[in-house]
Each structure stands twice: as structure tokens, then as C-alpha cells.
Design a protein around this motif. Structure first.
Motif: not given
Lengths: 579, 422
Positions: B56-61, B119-121, B161-165, B329-333
Motif C-alpha cells: 500500500x502506498x505504491x512502492x518505488x520498484x 488501488x481500485x484499478x 490488514x484490510x487494505x483490499x477493495x 497501486x503504482x510505482x514511483x517517479x
């Protein structure tokens, strides 16, 4: 039909008849007075006009509305929606035995009068606290917002039915400190309204991400426009452009949320204040902010407010507060915005009908057009004409024909089912779960825990603790969160076995159930009816009494049987749904 | 019907204690036990499931799975070799030993860079749409696989942890059952006798049915379904799967005494009893500032738990049945901002899969030298979801009927990533 129950014989009822009669006279007078100043732009009665508009929609969609809800259903509904809990037996009885032709408006006016001021204020202060700082705002470790402080402000505002546009201005433009006075701190600069922005701002306005939450939430909550995604790119579906996000954001750059510590690194409170904004290039005469386009090009932005129909207001670019106070300007621009009334009307409509004119109600725009633009517009105009009077709006909505319809499907409105993804037509009342707060406060009525001599602070603490178990915070920079009190297993477990339900079925003296059971004047059937009326706002049927007799015939005592009846009623769909 | 399935909480635990001590309990207990055993054996043969590790939060892959050493966007971390083909971050030494079981998709390219939309997508394969509420991964898998486990008494979709949709139009029966990583579940204990409970259920069932028959819409029937599920769970011995203190100390230590470690261990226990979908959250990846110091403390926790899970599943012979999926939910810049942080970035990032029917030990796709563009075929959430579903044998021809009557393609009509499917 059952024979009428001598309701006056139910416990809870006897002592207050006189008081109710006395108060309703006062209410009637205040209602007459307010009716004069009320909604008056249309010659027609506004409720009738709203009904006519709605009926046109039904005709165009070739459906007929469901029949009217029963009196008990409507009474339960309006109590839940306006003051956040089910009616007591007395309150229900007063309504059912009112034979006047305008009994509905008499009840709504009562709920909006001083008689229910405390319950109304608390309900709406709670609702708005959740809107403004989230369900978990203020309960995190070392939080930047003070939940109680937020509530103190909102209780004051809703307690006096302060005009909505003024409330919005006060929230956006709040200055002062976040923590209410305590025994050791007189908090002379306390202003609870600062808590809305306190957690959404920091102390470094040159941070490129500064105030993005303040921007997004201010727009979403007050203007009904979701602009989060335009932080990084133009909105894919509507006309919001990336520059508009940052132009909006620029209004917050003179504002800092300063942390005041006590005992080392613990935040005592936040002070929200203005300071001159230098901009990243250190030129306060022309204090810009920078953002990056997706193609990597860096752009500058200055405070510009884009209103309905693209109308723009541009401020002077100076970052000196003495030249231009950006946040004060923003507050007055939002106050005058054409978006403000329709966003509020849509929010309130969704509160009462469980669906707004757009889905979701706070995501309006060209990409998501309202299903009933005429009604939205009419109510918005009325709302402005009434001086942004929230109680008048509630009155208009709750007295409408649509709000009074049964939740049962009629013969000619099967198509009206928002669960099928269709736009709601409001030709029936859509049943919805009670919110966690509504359940708690409704069960308090059942347990009479409020009469057990606990202090208000104790009660509030217990309530907050109970509510917190259902909140999950996602831990992102947007403070996203959700409630698990949504009809799933944790909620059912709580109603099966939780402390609150155990207290509710307590048959000791002083409890509601105990008084019903021990009342020597009531026949068993009347006792059943008391329980059914309290839970469902209707009496028991012969069939239901037979079911109960059969299920609980072998119980060791009548007390145990009544406890189990009461437990069962509180666990039904008919109880947990506002229907 | 609301079934009453015997035995309240207190006696259930008592009963389990007896089992543990090897005491004999004739009759139903013995029967119960044999059912459990045959169930476990069957599971090992062919019961598929999915464990989603949600970041959750979008890790810097770009700092984790697809490093760019030397590039201006690269940051300070060094890549290290692994037991598979790809190199990964030096802060993942334990995962480096497990990479022959896993594969990296380095060509994820999506559009949603807002937390809630992303997160939804990523959870549904659909972008948010005001008129349809789409079912999430867990709901889809639970819905598809539920029929294959008639003996499952606990919810088919568990979120630690409950971060699901949510379950979308599939309904509350497929909603995530949310627990914290300690497996504590409130209000599980019935506070009355068995016979009184049974009587309450009888009356409750009658009242529920009556109200449902009044035609007030789906909320009334949904409520009854949840009553049934909850009632079943109250009396189930499978609830023991939530109690990781039943594991040997050495196993718990291997996963690490962290929330994520406990969650991963619980996930293994849950798929062992037949839960088709478990999601475990690890939050705190929203590193707008101080990205590298934050990652240096965060990655070891993730590394230990994730590596222990992969190794444990492998040692137990379960890895061919369990699909693993790691994503946020995504990566990071790629660009490092003024606060040594990285911001939201959906255009080029990585996800990781493993186990089940996946080709393992490889990296699929490629980003350019500074990580800002995907140079190979870009993959979407839909494609990734289609791949995961296919890896556990769910047909991509499956069509749902959305609440509005429209047929809806599973996984948003995504196409599976061919290189990943063995």
C-alpha cells in the motif's frame, strides 16, 4: 390488523406526556415564525414544487412510485436521518397518535427545534467531523488534528444552525490553535475550525507537494469536484486541467500549520497561521509555485480560482500577506462559488436517499452529469435563497413525497434499482445499513446506558472506542480509510456477541428490557408489542408471536425468552436497515 | 436456512485441546477429524489459491526490482545476483535466494497514479466507474473457486490488514474478511447456551425470511447471507488457521516478528485449510520524502517475510498450487524530488509473481536506461490479472453478469502475459 395496543401503558412513556405537549406548542410557534422567512422564491410551496418535478421524472421514465411508507416506517426513518437514532416508544407514540393533517411537518419541525437541538447537533457534528477529518482523524498516534477540537467547533455551528456558507468560510479561513481548553491550558487562541486544515498542511510551503491534501479535500468536500488526479496530469474525463490544481493549491502557500510540542516530541496542538510566501525562487513580489507536466516540463502557477462555467478570478501574485491574504480570498471565492450550493444539496440528498444525483455525490462535473439536474438546481437556488439554511433544506427533503415512499418495490417501478447500476429514480426508498454511529446511538436508547449516571465524557469515550474498532486507515498521504461496519462479518459478530448487545439484553431493573418484562400491567402480548415497536416501529403480528412462542417455549424463564426475542429483533435485517 | 452447527466457542477450544493431547473422542469428533485429514490431502493435490502481497502506498520498484545503477534516476542502491535470472536490490538478500520461484514483470504501465483510483484499478482490472462497482481480485477468485471447497467454513477471501477493495456486484458474501496480523477476531465467543442460540437462530431465520419476502431489494438478502456465514464461522475448527501461535517458534522466527511476517504466516495457514484468496498488506510505501532511508528500513522486513513464505510453501509442496502476487497501486517517479523522495508514477513499474502455473526465475519486459519508459510490450492491470487467474486454472472466457445485466469480462478482458505461463 391487531387490536390497538394501549401504548400509554408502555414503560418509558408515562412520565413525559405532559412535557411533550408543552414543548410542541413552543415548536409550533417557532415553526410559524420560520415559515415566513423560509424559502420564498417560488410562489408555490417548495415541497410541492419539488414533488412535481420528481413526478415528471417518474412519468418520463414510465414508472409509478411505490406506495407511501407506513407511519411507523417514516417516523423511524426521519429520526435516524435527522438526529441519528431510532425513536423511543414515547416519541413514536406521540407521532402515531397525532391526528393533525400536518403531522409530518410537525414532527420534522420538532426534530429541528430546540427540543432536539442536542441530538441534532451531535449527529451532524459527528457526520461532518467524519467528512472533514475522516473517521480516524485525530486518533492516530501524535496526530496533527484534534478530533474533539473539530467537534467543539461543529457543535457550536450546528447548535445555532449557522448558515452553511459562513461555516465553509470559517473552516477554510480558520486561524488559531487546535486544542480546546483543558484544566492546565486556557487555550486563548483556540479555534476548533483550524482542525480541518491542520492535518492537511505542514510547515514548509516550499515543498513541491505542499498543501495537496488541503487542495484536494477543499475542492471535493465544498465544491463537489475531485481534482486529486489533476495533481499529476490533466483529468482524463473532465475539463479540470493540471494547472488548475496548482493554481488552487497556490492559495494555501501562505498558511503554515505549526506544531507546538509538550513533553519532548509529542504534539500538544497545531497553530494555523499566515506568513509571507517567498516562493521557491525567493521573490515574494511574484511568489510562484512550480509543478511538472508529465512530459517533464516545469511550469509555474499563481493563485487563480476557476469557478463554474470556467469563470476565473486571478489574485495579485505577491506572496506578502499584507498585500494579499490568499487564504482569506479563497474562503470568499468558495463562499460565492456556484459549485458550493449544488455540492451541498447533492451531499444532503445522498444522506437522505442513500444516492445523490451523481454517483458518487462528491464527484460532480461534465464527466458525471446529475440524473435530476432540474431538482438539483431548484434545491440549490432555494438553499441560497434561504440564506444557506441547512435546517430548511432538511425540512424540504424530508417532507418530499419521494422521501415518504415505501422501500417495498411497487407494481410499476422494478426498473428503479440503483443496485443494478442504473441512475436512481427515487420512486421508492432504498434501504441502507445504519451507520455505526446510528446503531450505537439507537442501542443506547435500548439500553438506557445514558441514564446510568455516567458522565458525558465517559459516554463519549466509550462511544469513540466502540466506533474505532470498525475503522481501517490505509496509511497513505491522502488519509484514505474505510469502515468495516458495512454489513460484513465483523459487524454481524459484534451484534451477535458484542458487549453492546449484551448490555441491551440485560434484564436488570433500570434497563428498557427489564422494565418491559417486569411491568405487571402489561400482558405478554403487549410486552411483545413494546419490543417490536421499539425495534421496528411496528407491532408484532400473530404469526410472529407464534414463531417466538415455538422457538422459546422450552426456556427456563419468561425473562430468558424475552431476552432472546429482544436479541433476535436487534439482529434482523429489519432492525439494522434504515428502510 | 441458518444452520446451527453445534458446539460454542468455549467447548470448541476445549475440544481442540483434547485433540492436541491425543485424547480420544468417539463419534462425531472422530468423523470430523477424518474429514479434515482427507481435506488436507486433497488440497495438496489440486486446491489452487492466491496470496496477494499488497504494498500500500505504491512502492518505488525502481529501487527494488528494476534498479538503474549509474543513471541519474538510479538512487544509491546496488543490484545483487539471485537464484533466478534477474538481479534485485541489495536490501533483499533473502529473496535473492528464492528468485528461482518468482518472476518479475518489469513492464507494468498503467494510468492511475492516485491512491484510491490506483488501488481500485490494480485490485479489479477496471478503472473506477460511477455506475458499476467491480469485484476485486479476492472476490473474483473466491467466487470462482468456492465451489471446489465444499468443506470450507471460513470466508473464502481474507484480508490481513484490510487494505483490499470490495466484492462489487458479486455481493457481500465475497467481501474480504478483515483481520489484523495477530489474528484476533472480536466477539467470536457466543455468550449463551447452545440451546438458546439454536432457538434464537430459528426465530431470526423466520423474521429474516419474512422481511426478504417483502421485496425491498438486495440489502435484505445480503444481510441474511452474512448471518449464515457468520454463524458457520462461529463454530468452525478452521478458525484455528488464524492463530499463528500454533506454529513452532522456529517457523515464526523465520517469518519475522513483524506485522507483515505474521500476516504471511497466517496466509500460509489459511491457504492450507482451503481459503482461495488471502491478501496481506504491507503499507508505508508512499515515500514522497526520504525514500532511500525509508526503504533501507522497510525492505528487510518485507524480505524476511516474503522469502520465508516462498520457502515454506516450497518445502511443503504447496508452491505449485499457490499463486503469489506482489504489487502496489503504482510505482514511483524515476526522478528523485527535492526531498530525496519519489512521487506517484504509473507509467513504468514492476510487479512480481510466483508459484502456481507461472514460469519462474525470469524477468519479463524492460524499461529504458533511466526507468522512465517501458521499452517492451507494456502490461496493464487487466493483463496481470488475466495471467494470475490463468495460472490457477480460472478460464478467461468466464463472464460475469454485472448488476445492470451487462455481461462483463473477467479481469477486464486482459490478455495473459505469455512468457509468464509455463
Amino acid at each position: 390488523m391487531n387490536a390497538p395496543l394501549p401504548l400509554t401503558r408502555c414503560p418509558l412513556h408515562r412520565t413525559v406526556i405532559f412535557a411533550v405537549a408543552a414543548i410542541s406548542i413552543i415548536v409550533f410557534l417557532s415553526w410559524s415564525a420560520s415559515a415566513d422567512t423560509a424559502i420564498s422564491t417560488a410562489n408555490q410551496d417548495p415541497v410541492a414544487h419539488l414533488d412535481a418535478l420528481m413526478r415528471t421524472h417518474w412519468e418520463e421514465n414510465e414508472i409509478s412510485p411505490s406506495s407511501a411508507a407506513t407511519e411507523g416506517e417514516w417516523c423511524r426513518r426521519v429520526f435516524l436521518d435527522v438526529i441519528g437514532r431510532i425513536p423511543t416508544l414515547d416519541e413514536l407514540d406521540t407521532y402515531l397518535n397525532d391526528n393533525s393533517g400536518d403531522k409530518k411537518s410537525r414532527l420534522v419541525d420538532r426534530l429541528l427545534s430546540d427540543q432536539y437541538s442536542e441530538a441534532y447537533t451531535r449527529n451532524w457534528a459527528n457526520i461532518w467531523t467524519n467528512v472533514l477529518i475522516g473517521r480516524s482523524g485525530g486518533s492516530e498516534r501524535n496526530s496533527r488534528t484534534n478530533r474533539r477540537g473539530m467537534q467543539v467547533y461543529l457543535e457550536e455551528a450546528f447548535g445555532e444552525n449557522r448558515p452553511y456558507d459562513q461555516v465553509v468560510t470559517e473552516l477554510i479561513n480558520a486561524r488559531g490553535t487546535s486544542r480546546p481548553p483543558t484544566a492546565s491550558d486556557a487555550a486563548p487562541d483556540f479555534n476548533g475550525a483550524v482542525n480541518f486544515l491542520a492535518m492537511k498542511l505542514g510547515n514548509n510551503p516550499n515543498d513541491p507537494e505542499y498543501g495537496t491534501q488541503a487542495t484536494a479535500k477543499t475542492s471535493q468536500i465544498f465544491l463537489g469536484r475531485r481534482v486529486q488526479c489533476t495533481q499529476c496530469h490533466d483529468h482524463p474525463f473532465n475539463r479540470w486541467k493540471q494547472n488548475q490544481f496548482w493554481e488552487f493549491n497556490a492559495f494555501f502557500r501562505q498558511t503554515v500549520a505549526l506544531r507546538r510540542f509538550e513533553g519532548g516530541r509529542n504534539i500538544a496542538f497545531i497553530q494555523l497561521a499566515e506568513q509571507d510566501f517567498q516562493g521557491p525562487t525567493g521573490e515574494p513580489e511574484e511568489a510562484e509555485i512550480f509543478y511538472d507536466r508529465r512530459n517533464g516540463v516545469r511550469m509555474a502557477a499563481y493563485p487563480v480560482f476557476t469557478d463554474r462555467d470556467g469563470a476565473q478570478t486571478e489574485l495579485a501574485r505577491s506572496g506578502f500577506v499584507e498585500d494579499v491574504d490568499r487564504r482569506a480570498q479563497l474562503a470568499s471565492l468558495v463562499r460565492r462559488s456556484g459549485y458550493l450550493p449544488e455540492a451541498l444539496v447533492n451531499r444532503y440528498w445522498a444522506h437522505f436517499f442513500s444516492h445523490g444525483f451523481t454517483q458518487p455525490f462528491d464527484d460532480m462535473g461534465p464527466h458525471n452529469l446529475p440524473s435530476h439536474p432540474d431538482i438539483l438546481q431548484y434545491l440549490s437556488e432555494q438553499f441560497v435563497a434561504s440564506g444557506y439554511d441547512l435546517k430548511q433544506l432538511i425540512r424540504g427533503i424530508t417532507l418530499s413525497e419521494a422521501y415518504g415512499l415505501s422501500s417495498r418495490l411497487g407494481a410499476h417501478n422494478e426498473a428503479d434499482d440503483p443496485a443494478l447500476g442504473e441512475a436512481p429514480l427515487f420512486s421508492r426508498f432504498y434501504p441502507r445499513q445504519m451507520r455505526a454511529e446510528q446503531l450505537y446511538d439507537s442501542l443506547l436508547i435500548a439500553t438506557r446506558a445514558d441514564k446510568t449516571g455516567q458522565t458525558t465524557a465517559d459516554q463519549e469515550r466509550k462511544r469513540a472506542e466502540w466506533l474505532r474498532q470498525f475503522v481501517i486507515a490505509f496509511g497513505t498521504d491522502e488519509n484514505d480509510e474505510k469502515s468495516t461496519f458495512n454489513g460484513t462479518i465483523p459487524q454481524v459478530l459484534s451484534l451477535f456477541n458484542g458487549d453492546l448487545i449484551q448490555q441491551s439484553i440485560d434484564a436488570e431493573s433500570g434497563s428498557f428490557l427489564g422494565e418491559v418484562i417486569r411491568d405487571g400491567e402489561l400482558t405478554p402480548r403487549e410486552k411483545m408489542d413494546c419490543l417490536f415497536l421499539a425495534a421496528f416501529s411496528r407491532k408484532s403480528s400473530a404469526k410472529e408471536r407464534r414463531w417466538a412462542n415455538r422457538a422459546f417455549a422450552n426456556h427456563e424463564s419468561a425473562t430468558a425468552a424475552f431476552q432472546d426475542v429482544w436479541w433476535t429483533l436487534l439482529n434482523t435485517n429489519e432492525f439494522i436497515l434504515n428502510h | 436456512m441458518l444452520h446451527f452447527k453445534s458446539r460454542r466457542g468455549a467447548s470448541r477450544r476445549h475440544f481442540l485441546k483434547h485433540l492436541a493431547a491425543g485424547a480420544a473422542w468417539a463419534g462425531p469428533a472422530a468423523h470430523f477429524l477424518s474429514t479434515l485429514q482427507s481435506q488436507a490431502a486433497e488440497l495438496k493435490k489440486n486446491q489452487k489459491s492466491v496470496i496477494l502481497l499488497w504494498m500500500g502506498g505504491g512502492p518505488a520498484t525502481i529501487d527494488i526490482w528494476d534498479l538503474k545503477p549509474g543513471a541519474i534516476t538510479g538512487g544509491p542502491f546496488n543490484p545483487i545476483g539471485t537464484s533466478g535470472d534477474p538481479q534485485i536490490c541489495e536490501h533483499l538478500p533473502k529473496m535473492a535466494q528464492q528468485m528461482h520461484h518468482m518472476s518479475i514483470v518489469r513492464s507494468m504501465s498503467t494510468r492511475e497514479a492516485d491512491h484510491s483510483r490506483g488501488r481500485y484499478y490494480m485490485h479489479t482490472g477496471f478503472v473506477p466507474n460511477p455506475s458499476v462497482d467491480h469485484p476485486s481480485y479476492g472476490a473474483v477468485v473466491a467466487h470462482q473457486l468456492e465451489q471446489t471447497r465444499p468443506n470450507l467454513e471460513i470466508p473464502p477471501f481474507v484480508s490481513v490488514g484490510g487494505n483490499s477493495t470490495g466484492p462489487g456486484f458479486l455481493g457481500l458474501a465475497y467481501a474480504p474478511f478483515i483481520v489484523d496480523s495477530n489474528g484476533r477476531i472480536r466477539d467470536l465467543e457466543m455468550k449463551t447456551t447452545e440451546s438458546r442460540w439454536r432457538a434464537r437462530m430459528q426465530f431470526l431465520n423466520q423474521l429474516e425470511s419474512q422481511f426478504i419476502s417483502q421485496n425491498r431489494g438486495p440489502a435484505t438478502t445480503e444481510h441474511r447471507k452474512m448471518l449464515e456465514k457468520t454463524n458457520r464461522l462461529l463454530t468452525s475448527t478452521q478458525m484455528e488457521a488464524f492463530r499463528i501461535d500454533g506454529e513452532a517458534q522456529s517457523v515464526r522466527e523465520a517469518y519475522g516478528n513483524t506485522a507483515f511476517g505474521r500476516g504471511c504466516l497466517m496466509a500460509r495457514r489459511l491457504v492450507e485449510v482451503g481459503v482461495p484468496f488471502v491478501e496481506v498488506d504491507l503499507g508505508g510505501w508512499d515515500t514522497h520524502s526520504d525514500n532511500f532511508n525509508q526503504l533501507a528500513t522497510k525492505l528487510p522486513e518485507m524480505d524476511q517475510a516474503m522469502a520465508a513464505l516462498v520457502a515454506d510453501l516450497s518445502e511443503r509442496g504447496m508452491l505449485d498450487q499457490v499463486a503469489l502476487l506482489w504489487m502496489g497501486e503504482f510505482g514511483r517517479t524515476p526522478r528523485i524530488n527535492g526531498n530525496t523522495g519519489r512521487d506517484h508514477w504509473a507509467r513504468s513499474w514492476s510487479a512480481v509473481v510466483g508459484g502456481a502455473g507461472f514460469q519462474r526465475g525470469i524477468a519479463v519486459g524492460k524499461t529504458n536506461s533511466d526507468g522512465t519508459e517501458v521499452e517492451t510490450t507494456p502490461y496493464s492491470s487487466e493483463d496481470l490479472m488475466a495471467t494470475v487467474l490463468q495460472s490457477i486454472g480460472i478460464s478467461l472466457d468466464t463472464r460475469f453478469t454485472a448488476a445492470n445485466g451487462r455481461p462483463m469480462k473477467i479481469a477486464g478482458g486482459g490478455r495473459p502475459i505469455k512468457e509468464l505461463l509455463a
